[in-house]
Write a protein that holds these residues in place. Structure first.
Motif, PDB file in Angstrom:
ATOM      1  N   PHE B 232      58.036 -49.689 -59.522  1.00 41.10           N
ATOM      2  CA  PHE B 232      58.147 -48.396 -58.732  1.00 41.10           C
ATOM      3  C   PHE B 232      56.865 -47.918 -58.366  1.00 41.10           C
ATOM      4  O   PHE B 232      57.506 -48.321 -56.990  1.00 41.10           O
ATOM      5  CB  PHE B 232      58.133 -47.231 -59.849  1.00 41.10           C
ATOM      6  N   VAL B 233      56.065 -48.133 -58.808  1.00 40.00           N
ATOM      7  CA  VAL B 233      54.669 -48.238 -57.358  1.00 40.00           C
ATOM      8  C   VAL B 233      54.438 -48.976 -56.228  1.00 40.00           C
ATOM      9  O   VAL B 233      54.677 -49.414 -55.743  1.00 40.00           O
ATOM     10  CB  VAL B 233      52.879 -48.023 -58.177  1.00 40.00           C
ATOM     11  N   GLY B 234      55.358 -50.391 -56.398  1.00 40.71           N
ATOM     12  CA  GLY B 234      54.819 -51.947 -55.926  1.00 40.71           C
ATOM     13  C   GLY B 234      55.963 -51.098 -55.282  1.00 40.71           C
ATOM     14  O   GLY B 234      55.891 -51.629 -53.375  1.00 40.71           O
ATOM     15  N   ILE B 235      57.553 -51.089 -55.460  1.00 43.40           N
ATOM     16  CA  ILE B 235      58.360 -51.341 -54.420  1.00 43.40           C
ATOM     17  C   ILE B 235      58.131 -50.130 -53.628  1.00 43.40           C
ATOM     18  O   ILE B 235      58.580 -49.678 -51.870  1.00 43.40           O
ATOM     19  CB  ILE B 235      59.425 -50.197 -55.614  1.00 43.40           C
ATOM     20  N   VAL B 236      57.687 -48.695 -53.851  1.00 39.42           N
ATOM     21  CA  VAL B 236      57.339 -47.883 -52.925  1.00 39.42           C
ATOM     22  C   VAL B 236      56.232 -48.024 -51.846  1.00 39.42           C
ATOM     23  O   VAL B 236      56.271 -47.440 -51.086  1.00 39.42           O
ATOM     24  CB  VAL B 236      56.446 -46.235 -53.644  1.00 39.42           C
ATOM     25  N   LEU B 237      54.902 -48.808 -52.728  1.00 38.98           N
ATOM     26  CA  LEU B 237      54.107 -49.148 -51.350  1.00 38.98           C
ATOM     27  C   LEU B 237      54.300 -50.050 -50.478  1.00 38.98           C
ATOM     28  O   LEU B 237      53.754 -49.851 -49.164  1.00 38.98           O
ATOM     29  CB  LEU B 237      52.565 -49.690 -52.182  1.00 38.98           C
ATOM     30  N   TYR B 238      55.148 -50.737 -50.865  1.00 31.53           N
ATOM     31  CA  TYR B 238      55.271 -52.271 -50.122  1.00 31.53           C
ATOM     32  C   TYR B 238      56.634 -51.285 -49.118  1.00 31.53           C
ATOM     33  O   TYR B 238      56.314 -51.768 -48.179  1.00 31.53           O
ATOM     34  CB  TYR B 238      56.489 -52.802 -50.717  1.00 31.53           C
ATOM     35  N   ASP B 239      56.910 -50.678 -49.424  1.00 27.98           N
ATOM     36  CA  ASP B 239      58.389 -50.205 -48.767  1.00 27.98           C
ATOM     37  C   ASP B 239      57.867 -49.511 -47.571  1.00 27.98           C
ATOM     38  O   ASP B 239      58.344 -49.345 -46.551  1.00 27.98           O
ATOM     39  CB  ASP B 239      59.415 -48.651 -49.774  1.00 27.98           C
ATOM     40  N   LYS B 240      56.854 -48.566 -48.207  1.00 26.02           N
ATOM     41  CA  LYS B 240      55.878 -47.194 -46.539  1.00 26.02           C
ATOM     42  C   LYS B 240      55.180 -48.862 -46.283  1.00 26.02           C
ATOM     43  O   LYS B 240      54.793 -48.159 -44.718  1.00 26.02           O
ATOM     44  CB  LYS B 240      55.177 -46.657 -47.891  1.00 26.02           C
ATOM     45  N   SER B 241      54.528 -49.378 -46.402  1.00 25.70           N
ATOM     46  CA  SER B 241      53.154 -50.754 -45.216  1.00 25.70           C
ATOM     47  C   SER B 241      54.001 -51.503 -44.797  1.00 25.70           C
ATOM     48  O   SER B 241      53.460 -51.353 -43.627  1.00 25.70           O
ATOM     49  CB  SER B 241      52.397 -51.313 -46.533  1.00 25.70           C
ATOM     50  N   ILE B 242      55.463 -52.228 -44.671  1.00 28.76           N
ATOM     51  CA  ILE B 242      55.748 -52.609 -43.821  1.00 28.76           C
ATOM     52  C   ILE B 242      56.542 -52.444 -42.856  1.00 28.76           C
ATOM     53  O   ILE B 242      56.778 -52.716 -41.514  1.00 28.76           O
ATOM     54  CB  ILE B 242      57.012 -53.485 -44.862  1.00 28.76           C
ATOM     55  N   GLY B 244      56.955 -50.409 -39.345  1.00 31.40           N
ATOM     56  CA  GLY B 244      56.101 -50.400 -38.064  1.00 31.40           C
ATOM     57  C   GLY B 244      55.118 -50.815 -37.691  1.00 31.40           C
ATOM     58  O   GLY B 244      54.285 -50.827 -37.578  1.00 31.40           O
ATOM     59  N   GLY B 245      54.976 -52.319 -38.539  1.00 34.84           N
ATOM     60  CA  GLY B 245      54.006 -52.981 -38.729  1.00 34.84           C
ATOM     61  C   GLY B 245      52.523 -52.744 -39.380  1.00 34.84           C
ATOM     62  O   GLY B 245      51.066 -52.343 -39.018  1.00 34.84           O
ATOM     63  N   GLY B 246      53.353 -51.306 -40.270  1.00 33.69           N
ATOM     64  CA  GLY B 246      51.937 -51.114 -41.210  1.00 33.69           C
ATOM     65  C   GLY B 246      50.967 -51.686 -41.201  1.00 33.69           C
ATOM     66  O   GLY B 246      49.690 -51.174 -42.232  1.00 33.69           O
ATOM     67  N   TRP B 247      51.552 -52.958 -42.348  1.00 32.71           N
ATOM     68  CA  TRP B 247      51.021 -54.487 -42.557  1.00 32.71           C
ATOM     69  C   TRP B 247      49.081 -54.118 -42.421  1.00 32.71           C
ATOM     70  O   TRP B 247      48.542 -54.391 -43.188  1.00 32.71           O
ATOM     71  CB  TRP B 247      51.522 -55.144 -42.731  1.00 32.71           C
ATOM     72  N   ARG B 248      49.461 -54.183 -41.215  1.00 39.80           N
ATOM     73  CA  ARG B 248      48.142 -54.719 -39.988  1.00 39.80           C
ATOM     74  C   ARG B 248      46.859 -53.579 -40.143  1.00 39.80           C
ATOM     75  O   ARG B 248      46.481 -53.364 -39.639  1.00 39.80           O
ATOM     76  CB  ARG B 248      48.299 -54.746 -38.683  1.00 39.80           C
TER      77      ARG B 248
END
Lengths: 263, 248
Positions: B232-242, B244-248
């Protein structure tokens, strides 16, 4: 004088590279200390009575072994850099420097060894703090033996690094050497157990013999003999490490010069 | 999932290295340490724990792929695929766990050859729990990779975490000895997912004399909670971070 200066330049360069990985080093030390302060303490409770009579405490037994393990891992790091330099053809720049091939090769082996000594020192101090202090002469002998061991390891690592073309092959060869030298030694368990398994036919005799001459076994046992009194000190412990060091320092210097000239 | 499994087998060296590590741990450390300790049937006990340690390290590896993809711009390509964000993220977590399982399967067969299987039904339940464990570890790796955003720091943290999480579990030694050595260590080991997985694997293989849980449902429940939380946490975080370039 110029020889010394040239070697100092190589050392300076390699030490700068070493400190680029400072967080990695902190992580590695933490992992080693976790082995000592968690694994060794739990194993201490599980020892069978015969082994307790022989080694008293697993924590004390393992601390010198861990010091040697740490020295091995850090002295071996130079090989990764040498392999990378070879792949990226940095060696051509190194060959163009105004120094002899011998200075370059010896400088690299020496810096690998000294980096190993530097990394190992907190582990050795932890060992002294918890297991006991050696006399001044013993301390000097321990440092000399560990230095020669570090030089041999650094040489072995460089010899593997220059003989392998890709990082994959280097990493695989490194793994094989690591596992063979670590597990087939008295770093984790007393040598008497390996001998016993050999006598019972459960362990091939050539591996028993290998464990006996393994420089990691001899260096760990040397520290144990000074700090714990068991196993008893034998000059073979020093001779084995010296032979390993001379062979691999020479081999590495020769292979380094030949192979980077040919590449 | 298919892509992740294929990608994993490109790391041939890593696969070979882990296999060598596994076999040498059994042949050297397991064999010799079993003579060193006064724990009955320690060799089989250790081989069982070793399988779970290997599964844990293989499942962690998905985090490193995320950094590789970010560095090479594969993220943008993945986002352009005709799949929803949720499907993408869920697929990554399951793919990470699945490939770890595929990798560990032959090693686990070696382990089972050494320790045997007493009850096939128990073993199937244990195998199911190991699947969940692998997905949970994979989700944890993704969560940490996305939260840390630096491959170097991630590498260090994973090394330290690996050292702590494995040593403070029953992968290498029975819980009673961990508690005896230090009550704090025992307390942590009692709530450690590696402990649950190792105990269930041993229960499935029939090495029940040294198991610390009377009821296998308890570690199974622990693994389900671990899996649920990190998926759950992984999905939510990954979903939000990727996005619009949120990863960088």
């Amino acid at each position: 004088m110029a020889v010394k200066r040239h070697i100092v330049y190589i050392l300076e360069n390699d030490f700068r590279n070493f400190f680029r990985y400072k967080w990695w080093l902190v992580g590695l030390i933490s992992m080693n200390l976790a082995d000592l302060f968690i694994m060794a303490i739990v194993y201490n409770r599980m020892l069978n009575p015969e082994i307790i009579q022989q080694i008293k405490s697993y924590f004390n037994f393992f601390a010198p072994g861990l010091t040697v393990t740490g020295l091995f891992a850090s002295a071996f790091m130079i090989g990764r850099e040498v392999n990378m330099e070879k792949r990226r053809e940095v060696h051509q720049y190194l060959l163009s420097l105004p120094m002899t091939r011998f200075e370059l090769a010896f400088g690299r082996v020496l810096s690998g060894g000294l980096r190993g000594m530097m990394y190992m020192s907190p582990l050795l101090l932890t060992c002294f703090a918890f297991v006991g202090l050696p006399t001044l002469t013993q301390f000097f002998i321990i440092l000399c033996v560990l230095f020669f061991l570090a030089m041999g390891i650094s040489g072995l690592s460089i010899a593997i690094a220059v003989s392998t073309r890709s990082i994959d092959k280097f990493v695989t060869a490194r793994g094989l050497v690591y596992y063979l030298l670590f597990f087939c030694s008295s770093v984790f368990y007393p040598f008497s157990l390996i001998e016993q398994l050999g006598r019972e036919g459960k362990f091939p005799l050539f591996l028993v013999q290998f464990a006996r001459i393994n420089p990691l076994s001899n260096a760990s046992d040397l520290i144990r003999s000074f700090l714990l009194g068991t196993p008893s000190f034998s000059p073979e412990m020093i001779i084995s490490v010296l032979v390993f060091s001379v062979v691999f320092t020479g081999l590495a210097a020769f292979a380094y010069i030949k192979l980077i000239e040919r590449a | 999932m298919e892509r992740d499994v294929r990608l994993f087998f490109q790391y041939k060296v890593m696969v070979i290295m882990r296999a060598i590590w596994f076999v040498s741990q059994i042949a050297f450390f397991g064999l010799i340490a079993s003579r060193m300790v006064a724990v009955e049937d320690y060799f089989r006990y250790y081989v069982g724990g070793l399988s779970v340690m290997t599964l844990y390290s293989a499942a962690i590896f998905i985090g490193f792929d995320i950094y590789e993809e970010a560095e090479h711009g594969v993220f943008e390509y993945l986002l352009s695929l005709p799949v929803t964000r949720r499907q993408l993220v869920l697929g990554r977590s399951i793919g990470g766990g699945l490939r770890a399982f595929i990798y560990v399967a032959p090693l686990m067969c070696i382990a089972l050859y050494v320790i045997g299987i007493a009850n096939p039904l128990n073993f199937l339940i244990a195998l199911f729990s190991l699947f969940l464990f692998a997905f949970g570890v994979s989700g944890m790796s993704i969560t940490l990779a996305v939260a840390i955003k630096s491959s170097d720091r991630f590498d260090i943290l994973m090394g330290v975490l690996d050292a702590l999480i494995v040593r403070l579990s029953t992968a290498m030694y029975p819980l009673s000895f961990v508690k005896e050595a230090n009550p704090l260590y025992g307390w942590i080991a009692n709530f450690n997912p590696v402990t649950y997985a190792a105990e269930l694997f041993r229960w499935g293989a029939g090495i029940e004399s040294l198991i610390s849980f009377d009821n296998p449902l308890l570690p199974l429940l622990g693994i389900v909670m671990f899996f649920g939380f990190f998926m759950f946490v992984g999905i939510v975080l990954y979903d939000k971070s990727i996005e619009g370039g949120g990863w960088r």
